[in-house]
Each structure stands twice: as structure tokens, then as C-alpha cells.
Design a protein around this motif. Structure first.
Motif, mmCIF file in Angstrom:
data_model
loop_
_atom_site.group_PDB
_atom_site.id
_atom_site.type_symbol
_atom_site.label_atom_id
_atom_site.label_comp_id
_atom_site.label_asym_id
_atom_site.label_seq_id
_atom_site.Cartn_x
_atom_site.Cartn_y
_atom_site.Cartn_z
ATOM 1 N N TRP B 63 2.786 -45.027 44.900
ATOM 2 C CA TRP B 63 2.903 -45.164 46.362
ATOM 3 C C TRP B 63 1.574 -44.902 47.062
ATOM 4 O O TRP B 63 1.431 -45.135 48.244
ATOM 5 C CB TRP B 63 3.964 -44.201 46.901
ATOM 6 N N THR B 65 -1.354 -46.159 45.901
ATOM 7 C CA THR B 65 -2.334 -47.168 45.493
ATOM 8 C C THR B 65 -3.047 -47.713 46.728
ATOM 9 O O THR B 65 -2.524 -47.635 47.842
ATOM 10 C CB THR B 65 -1.672 -48.337 44.749
ATOM 11 N N GLY B 66 -4.218 -48.271 46.486
ATOM 12 C CA GLY B 66 -5.025 -48.722 47.612
ATOM 13 C C GLY B 66 -4.571 -50.014 48.239
ATOM 14 O O GLY B 66 -4.857 -50.284 49.400
ATOM 15 N N THR B 67 -3.863 -50.835 47.484
ATOM 16 C CA THR B 67 -3.427 -52.122 48.039
ATOM 17 C C THR B 67 -1.976 -52.380 47.677
ATOM 18 O O THR B 67 -1.463 -51.858 46.682
ATOM 19 C CB THR B 67 -4.263 -53.301 47.473
ATOM 20 N N ASN B 68 -1.355 -53.222 48.472
ATOM 21 C CA ASN B 68 0.020 -53.608 48.198
ATOM 22 C C ASN B 68 0.110 -54.367 46.879
ATOM 23 O O ASN B 68 1.092 -54.267 46.141
ATOM 24 C CB ASN B 68 0.550 -54.470 49.341
ATOM 25 N N ARG B 69 -0.924 -55.146 46.591
ATOM 26 C CA ARG B 69 -0.933 -55.946 45.359
ATOM 27 C C ARG B 69 -0.796 -55.049 44.120
ATOM 28 O O ARG B 69 -0.053 -55.370 43.194
ATOM 29 C CB ARG B 69 -2.226 -56.770 45.309
ATOM 30 N N LEU B 71 0.466 -51.928 44.008
ATOM 31 C CA LEU B 71 1.815 -51.341 44.016
ATOM 32 C C LEU B 71 2.840 -52.363 43.523
ATOM 33 O O LEU B 71 3.727 -52.052 42.718
ATOM 34 C CB LEU B 71 2.167 -50.855 45.435
ATOM 35 N N ARG B 213 8.358 -62.445 49.923
ATOM 36 C CA ARG B 213 7.543 -61.225 49.916
ATOM 37 C C ARG B 213 7.779 -60.444 48.622
ATOM 38 O O ARG B 213 6.843 -59.946 48.016
ATOM 39 C CB ARG B 213 7.923 -60.318 51.098
ATOM 40 N N ALA B 214 9.047 -60.325 48.237
ATOM 41 C CA ALA B 214 9.374 -59.529 47.045
ATOM 42 C C ALA B 214 9.140 -60.313 45.758
ATOM 43 O O ALA B 214 8.948 -59.740 44.700
ATOM 44 C CB ALA B 214 10.822 -59.062 47.114
ATOM 45 N N THR B 216 6.800 -63.074 45.403
ATOM 46 C CA THR B 216 5.733 -63.966 45.888
ATOM 47 C C THR B 216 5.287 -64.984 44.838
ATOM 48 O O THR B 216 5.013 -66.139 45.165
ATOM 49 C CB THR B 216 4.527 -63.112 46.336
ATOM 50 N N GLN B 263 7.768 -57.047 44.537
ATOM 51 C CA GLN B 263 6.336 -57.174 44.813
ATOM 52 C C GLN B 263 5.967 -56.742 46.228
ATOM 53 O O GLN B 263 4.821 -56.917 46.622
ATOM 54 C CB GLN B 263 5.898 -58.626 44.600
ATOM 55 N N CYS B 264 6.916 -56.238 46.992
ATOM 56 C CA CYS B 264 6.595 -55.932 48.389
ATOM 57 C C CYS B 264 6.504 -54.418 48.647
ATOM 58 O O CYS B 264 5.440 -53.877 48.801
ATOM 59 C CB CYS B 264 7.608 -56.577 49.326
ATOM 60 N N ASN B 266 7.003 -52.814 51.248
ATOM 61 C CA ASN B 266 6.607 -52.430 52.612
ATOM 62 C C ASN B 266 7.658 -51.557 53.285
ATOM 63 O O ASN B 266 7.327 -50.564 53.934
ATOM 64 C CB ASN B 266 6.365 -53.676 53.472
ATOM 65 N N LYS B 269 7.617 -47.909 51.870
ATOM 66 C CA LYS B 269 6.345 -47.200 51.674
ATOM 67 C C LYS B 269 6.246 -45.932 52.527
ATOM 68 O O LYS B 269 5.568 -44.986 52.139
ATOM 69 C CB LYS B 269 5.162 -48.119 51.960
#
Lengths: 87, 282
Positions: B63, B65-69, B71, B213-214, B216, B263-264, B266, B269
Motif C-alpha cells: 500500500w 508503493t510509489g505508483t499505482n502500477r 501496487l 481500471r481493475a 486494464t 489492478q486498481c 484506488n 488505498k
């Protein structure tokens, strides 16, 4: 239903089928809200189950634009770093 | 009905095989919510119980991590719980003499599952529905993924939790002040809802909005890009589609069964139920 569904049938029923699926889900504690099964949709729209499955399956792709997939990473990264509480 | 001691023994074995949480639901309870053709008894004749395995959630560090990618890439491992469920099925058959199958967890056709793991987990007391897309939140772990075993073994059920895990007190306070919650404000496209008197009054989730989004770079993206390429009359542009980054990622996702779902993240988070575990870490 052998083979594929006709696009004529698909275009006639895609919106009706889509509205009855679980594409939009509502939760209210104590109430039962759910999308209908393929069989239930078939009964409601007087189609065969196989026709509903084909129409639903195509619509699940057709109703989501390619752009939504291509733009997803950008949207997610922007929201990833957004402060909480913003509407 | 088999004894509580046997149920405890099965739970201990399940946890030893890698599940983070385990609960038991009766098929009768699940059938009150699951529609015909999507019930445990449709998957296994004579099914009495479902042992639900929870786990496979992102680590606390994931949780942060620096980027959503990143995570999205490490947040979920589909294989671990499925493996435990299969092993548990063998144990139930060989040690206790009852039929058992792992829950079929792929999609039945299109976006419809064989059966709802969420309903099974809810009836097994592993969490309650949240404002965040109705995702089940577990009071100890926050987000959990689920798998399970359907069996003819009549096990004592755990039953659903009495107290809802969502909304968290801090979300209720935020709602009273700003009429939003961390999850709703994170993804206003997919989510909407209302809290009333400290409880979820209603929640709506647009799965069609969540899918790209989830997932992608998963199957739907692959098929859409393939159709785009097939319909593209210009050969150079066709090359741009098929050799480009989006199609390359989609092919890779499917080839390696990775980055296919979840993959999301959001909406979860900033969920305080999820974050309380993260805050304890150094």
C-alpha cells in the motif's frame, strides 16, 4: 442456438439485456438487490438462455470503450496521489 | 452435523496451508441469496457446507508503493488460495470421507462468475460489504481475496458477522462534515452512496466503469485491441496497435497470468480499515 448470435438480434436487445445484468450493483443493508441470471433475463425478455449469454457477453465488451482501457493507467495514477476527502 | 472439534481441525489445517482467515458457511444460508444455477449445490450435488479461505491480500508495504502500477502488479496473487483450496478438498475427502471440490473461481461466461465468493465469505463471517464497491472488508485484515471448498460434509456454520465492518468511525465523521468518504472520493465514477445514522444507507457500484481500471491489460483489453487492429485498414497503423505498449502488456498479462485483475486499488488505498494494519508497520 448453434453458431453465433445475429447482430440484428444483438442490436435489438443489447440495451434491455444490459440493464438487467449486474453491470450496475446496488447494496442496501437488509434488501436483496442483484442483477439477473442469464436464465432470468431470458424469461423476462422471451429469449433463449443461449441468446442472452451471447448478447451479454458481446455487450460487456461493446459497452466499455477502448479509450476507457487506454486511459485507465493515467486516471489511476492521478488518483493514487490525490489527498483524501476531495469530492 | 459433524462436531465443532472437527470444524476447528479443518480450520487449523486451512490456516496452515496458507490461508490468512477461514470461515464456514452453510449452503442453506448461501442459497438464500445466490440465484439458481449459481449456488454451491449447483456445482456439487448434495453440497452442505462451504469452507471459505481468505488471503492473498496486498502486504502492508504494497500500500506504500510509489505508483499505482506497482501496487496493481504485486497486489494480488490468484494462485495461492486456489492451491490451498485444492489441497483442502483432498484432505476433506481422504481424512473425513466427504466429497469436496474447490470453488470454480474463473468466470462462467463473460463477466458472470460460477458463484459469488463474496456471498460465501459474507455467510462465513469473513467480512461485511463496504461502501467501496461492496468489497467485503475483514475487521482484522481489511481487504481479503477469497477462494473455498464446497463439500457434502455438514459442518457447523460461522454465519455472517453481526456488526458491520464498514463504515469506519473516521469515515462517518468525514461523511458528516463533507458528505463523502475516502473510497467515494477516490473513485466517483465507479462509486456512489450514502451514510445515514453511522451506517451504510445505500451504495452503488458501476462494474462496467471499474472493469477497465481493475483489468486494464486483461482479456477484455486484448479483445478490444485485436478488433481495433483487425478493423484498421492501414498496415503501418495496424503495426502501431499490435506492437504498441498496450497490446504488448495485454499479451504479456495473459501469457504469464499476471496483472489480469485487481489492478486498481484506488478505492481502498485510503480506507481506514485497510490502513490500520499498515500503520502498525515500521
Amino acid at each position: 442456438m448453434p453458431g453465433f448470435v445475429s447482430m440484428d438480434l444483438y442490436n435489438r436487445y443489447k440495451e434491455d439485456v444490459w440493464k438487467l445484468t449486474n453491470a450496475k450493483q446496488r447494496f442496501e443493508p437488509g434488501k436483496t438487490n442483484r442483477g439477473l441470471t442469464d436464465k432470468e433475463i431470458a424469461t423476462r425478455l422471451k429469449l433463449t438462455v443461449e441468446e442472452v449469454i451471447e448478447i451479454r457477453c458481446i455487450a460487456e465488451n461493446d459497452k466499455i470503450s477502448l479509450e476507457a482501457h487506454l486511459d485507465a493507467d493515467d486516471t489511476k495514477e492521478k488518483r493514487f496521489s490525490r489527498p483524501p476527502g476531495k469530492k | 452435523m459433524v462436531s465443532m472439534e472437527t470444524a476447528t481441525e479443518i480450520k487449523e489445517k486451512t490456516l496452515a496451508m496458507g490461508a490468512r482467515a477461514v470461515g464456514i458457511a452453510s449452503v442453506e444460508a448461501i442459497n438464500r441469496f445466490a440465484p439458481p444455477a449459481h449456488r454451491p449445490s449447483d456445482q456439487l450435488k448434495g453440497a452442505q457446507s462451504v469452507v471459505v479461505l481468505g488471503g492473498g491480500e496486498p502486504t502492508g508495504g504494497a500500500w506504500k508503493t510509489g505508483t499505482n502500477r506497482v501496487l496493481g502488479s504485486i497486489g494480488y496473487n490468484r494462485g495461492q488460495l486456489a492451491s490451498s483450496a485444492r489441497q483442502l478438498s483432498y484432505i476433506i475427502e481422504e481424512r473425513y470421507g466427504y466429497c469436496a471440490i474447490p470453488i470454480p473461481t474463473g468466470d462462467w461466461v463473460g463477466h458472470y462468475p460460477y458463484m459469488s465468493l463474496k456471498v460465501c465469505a459474507e455467510m462465513a463471517g469473513l467480512g461485511t460489504r463496504s461502501m467501496a464497491a461492496g468489497i467485503l472488508l475483514n475487521q482484522q485484515y481489511g481487504l481479503l481475496y477469497f477462494n473455498g471448498v464446497i463439500t457434502t460434509m455438514p459442518l457447523p456454520e460461522d454465519g455472517p458477522l453481526e456488526k458491520p465492518v464498514c463504515p469506519h468511525d473516521s469515515c462517518v465523521r468525514l461523511w458528516e462534515k463533507k458528505q463523502t468518504t475516502p473510497c467515494l472520493s477516490s473513485c466517483p465514477d465507479c462509486l456512489s452512496g450514502e451514510i445515514k445514522e453511522g451506517k451504510i444507507h445505500w451504495m452503488e457500484y458501476r462494474q462496467d466503469c471499474c472493469y477497465p481500471r481493475a483489468q486494464t491489460t486483461a482479456m477484455d483489453a486484448f479483445r478490444k485491441l485485436l478488433l481495433e487492429a483487425v478493423n484498421e485498414p492501414d498496415s503501418e497503423q495496424r503495426k502501431a496497435i499490435l506492437f504498441g505498449s498496450h497490446f504488448t502488456r495485454a499479451v504479456r498479462s495473459m501469457a504469464y497470468s499476471s496483472e489480469l485483475s485487481a489492478q486498481c486499488f484506488n478505492c481502498l488505498k485510503r480506507c481506514p480499515v485497510v490502513m490500520k494494519r499498515v500503520r502498525r508497520l515500521k
